[in-house]
Design an enzyme around this catalytic site. Structure first.
Site, PDB file in Angstrom:
ATOM      1  CB  SER A 244     -62.269   3.490  77.039  1.00 11.50           C
ATOM      2  OG  SER A 244     -62.828   2.806  75.959  1.00 11.50           O
TER       3      SER A 244
HETATM    4  N1  SAH Z   1     -67.193   0.922  75.495  1.00 11.59           N
HETATM    5  C1  SAH Z   1     -66.519  -0.151  76.182  1.00 11.59           C
HETATM    6  C2  SAH Z   1     -65.149  -0.460  75.613  1.00 11.59           C
HETATM    7  C3  SAH Z   1     -65.253  -1.134  74.296  1.00 11.59           C
HETATM    8  S1  SAH Z   1     -63.850  -2.050  73.744  1.00 11.59           S
HETATM    9  C4  SAH Z   1     -66.473   0.081  77.687  1.00 11.59           C
HETATM   10  O1  SAH Z   1     -67.012   1.097  78.162  1.00 11.59           O
HETATM   11  O2  SAH Z   1     -65.964  -0.782  78.403  1.00 11.59           O
HETATM   12  C5  SAH Z   1     -64.491  -2.450  72.149  1.00 11.59           C
HETATM   13  C6  SAH Z   1     -65.570  -3.498  72.145  1.00 11.59           C
HETATM   14  O3  SAH Z   1     -66.107  -3.565  70.838  1.00 11.59           O
HETATM   15  C7  SAH Z   1     -65.069  -4.910  72.456  1.00 11.59           C
HETATM   16  O4  SAH Z   1     -65.775  -5.398  73.563  1.00 11.59           O
HETATM   17  C8  SAH Z   1     -65.378  -5.714  71.192  1.00 11.59           C
HETATM   18  O5  SAH Z   1     -65.776  -7.045  71.455  1.00 11.59           O
HETATM   19  C9  SAH Z   1     -66.523  -4.892  70.600  1.00 11.59           C
HETATM   20  N2  SAH Z   1     -66.751  -5.049  69.159  1.00 11.59           N
HETATM   21  C10 SAH Z   1     -65.835  -5.226  68.164  1.00 11.59           C
HETATM   22  N3  SAH Z   1     -66.451  -5.269  66.967  1.00 11.59           N
HETATM   23  C11 SAH Z   1     -67.789  -5.118  67.192  1.00 11.59           C
HETATM   24  C12 SAH Z   1     -68.935  -5.081  66.354  1.00 11.59           C
HETATM   25  N4  SAH Z   1     -68.848  -5.192  65.026  1.00 11.59           N
HETATM   26  N5  SAH Z   1     -70.141  -4.918  66.930  1.00 11.59           N
HETATM   27  C13 SAH Z   1     -70.258  -4.787  68.282  1.00 11.59           C
HETATM   28  N6  SAH Z   1     -69.207  -4.814  69.120  1.00 11.59           N
HETATM   29  C14 SAH Z   1     -67.989  -4.973  68.590  1.00 11.59           C
END
Ligand code: SAH
Length: 219
Positions: free
Chosen positions: A63
Site C-alpha cells: 500500500s
Molecule cells: N497489507 C499489505 C497489502 C495488501 S494487498 C502490505 O502491507 O503489503 C491485499 C492482499 O490481500 C493481497 O496480497 C491479496 O492476495 C490478499 N487477499 C485477497 N483476498 C484475501 C483473502 N480472502 N484472505 C486473505 N488475503 C487476501
C-alpha cells in the site's frame, strides 16, 4: 550507487506528518523502525520511499505509505493488543502494527496467496519482528482459532463487511475496512459498541486490490 535510505525514509515520513496523516508518536516511530525498502521487490526498490503503492507478487501491492498511515492512525493500535490483519501482502502493514502493540501484543495476519505468505515471512524475518504470525487462508472468514480480537484491519477491497469479522471483534473493538465496488471503496471505521451495536465512520475514498474468498469478489 549506495542510496541513503534513512534520508529518503525521513523525508517521506516528514511529508506524511506535514499533510497531517501521521500524528501518534508510536506510529511515527514504527514508520522509522520498519523500513519499507525491506518489503518491496528488487524491481521497485528505487521507489521504496515514494508515496505510491507498488506491485509486489501477482496482483498484490504494497500500500501507499499515506494509506498505511491513515489506516494505522484510524485503527489506533495500543500496547498489548491482539490484532488481526486480512491481506498480508508484503507484511509491511503487519509489522507496523506489531511494532505499535509491542512485545506483549500480537498480530495475526492472513494471506490467501501462498507465494505472498513466503514473501512476507522472509521480509518479516529481515526486520526481526517476532510478534507477527502469518497464516495461509481465507481471511474473509476471520481467524476463529485466535478470536476474539481487539482490532481488525482489512487491507483488500471488500464488497461488504464480512459478518465473521464483526463477530470475531471484542466489544469495544474496532474494524478498519475498505468497502465498495472493485474500482473504488470507502474506508470504514466500525466500532463494536455491544454484541449487536456498531458505530460507523467513513474516512473517504480509497482503491485496493480485491478481497477474494467467501465474502470477497467472485470474479
Ligand atoms: N497489507 C499489505 C497489502 C495488501 S494487498 C502490505 O502491507 O503489503 C491485499 C492482499 O490481500 C493481497 O496480497 C491479496 O492476495 C490478499 N487477499 C485477497 N483476498 C484475501 C483473502 N480472502 N484472505 C486473505 N488475503 C487476501
Amino acid at each position: 550507487m549506495q542510496r541513503n535510505w534513512k534520508r529518503e525514509r525521513e523525508s517521506l515520513i516528514n511529508s506524511i506528518i506535514a499533510k497531517g496523516y501521521l500524528k501518534t508518536p508510536k506510529i511515527v516511530e514504527a514508520f522509522r523502525k520498519i523500513p519499507r525498502h525491506f518489503f518491496v521487490t528488487e524491481e521497485f526498490l528505487h521507489s521504496a520511499y515514494h508515496d505510491i503503492a507498488l506491485p509486489t507478487i501477482g496482483t498484490s501491492t504494497i500500500s501507499q505509505p499515506t494509506t498505511v498511515a491513515i489506516m494505522t492512525e484510524a485503527l489506533s493500535p495500543k500496547e498489548g493488543e491482539k490484532i488481526l490483519e486480512v491481506g498480508t501482502g508484503s507484511g509491511w502493514q503487519a509489522c507496523i502494527l506489531a511494532y505499535c502493540v509491542g512485545e506483549k501484543g500480537r498480530v495475526i495476519t492472513i494471506e490467501i496467496n501462498p507465494r505472498l505468505v513466503e514473501f512476507a515471512k522472509r521480509n518479516i524475518a529481515k526486520v526481526g519482528i517476532k510478534n507477527v504470525k502469518v497464516v495461509l487462508g481465507d481471511g474473509s472468514l476471520g481467524y476463529p482459532e485466535e478470536a476474539p480480537f481487539d482490532k481488525i484491519m482489512v487491507t483488500a477491497a471488500s464488497p461488504s463487511v464480512p459478518k465473521p469479522l464483526l463477530e470475531q471483534l471484542k466489544v469495544g473493538g474496532r474494524l478498519v475496512i475498505p468497502v465498495g465496488d472493485v474500482y473504488s471503496q470507502r474506508m470504514m471505521v466500525i466500532d463494536k459498541k455491544s454484541e449487536d451495536e456498531f458505530e460507523e465512520k467513513d474516512l473517504g475514498e480509497f482503491v485496493f486490490v480485491k478481497l477474494r474468498g467467501k465474502y470477497g469478489f467472485k470474479d
